[in-house]
Design a protein around this motif. Structure first.
Motif, PDB file in Angstrom:
ATOM      1  N   ASP A  16     -41.139  44.261  13.042  1.00 11.28           N
ATOM      2  CA  ASP A  16     -40.715  43.780  14.355  1.00 11.28           C
ATOM      3  C   ASP A  16     -41.144  42.322  14.466  1.00 11.28           C
ATOM      4  N   ALA A  19     -43.138  40.792  17.534  1.00 12.24           N
ATOM      5  CA  ALA A  19     -44.573  41.003  17.714  1.00 12.24           C
ATOM      6  C   ALA A  19     -45.321  40.338  16.569  1.00 12.24           C
ATOM      7  N   TYR A  71     -46.096  45.317  13.222  1.00 16.55           N
ATOM      8  CA  TYR A  71     -45.381  46.314  13.998  1.00 16.55           C
ATOM      9  C   TYR A  71     -44.058  46.622  13.319  1.00 16.55           C
TER      10      TYR A  71
END
Ligand code: ZN
Length: 76
Positions: A16, A19, A71
């Motif tokens: 991700d 993040a 993440y």
């Protein structure tokens, strides 16, 4: 007798990028128990290396557990 067939669905695991990943280290050097001093969490590995070098200079401790945390976004 038939054997059950396991079907693995093709999941994708992607970082991700929204993040920020984190870097940290904990001193695990010690005679009877770990020292336990922590670098804190940082956005790049460099401050962790600076902290480990300073901690080594101050204490002589030379063994650390490092962690990288990111993440994941899972899709299929
Ligand atoms: Zn230490």
């Amino acid at each position: 007798m038939t054997r059950p067939v396991m079907r693995l669905l093709p999941y994708r695991f992607e970082q991700d990028v929204a993040a920020a990943p984190l870097y940290e280290a904990v001193c695990v050097c010690g005679d009877s128990e770990d020292c336990g001093e922590e670098s804190g969490q940082w956005l790049t590995p460099h401050p962790v290396e600076v902290w480990m070098r300073a901690h080594r200079g101050d204490t002589g401790h030379r063994r650390f557990r490092r962690a990288f945390v990111d993440y994941a976004d899972v899709s299929h």
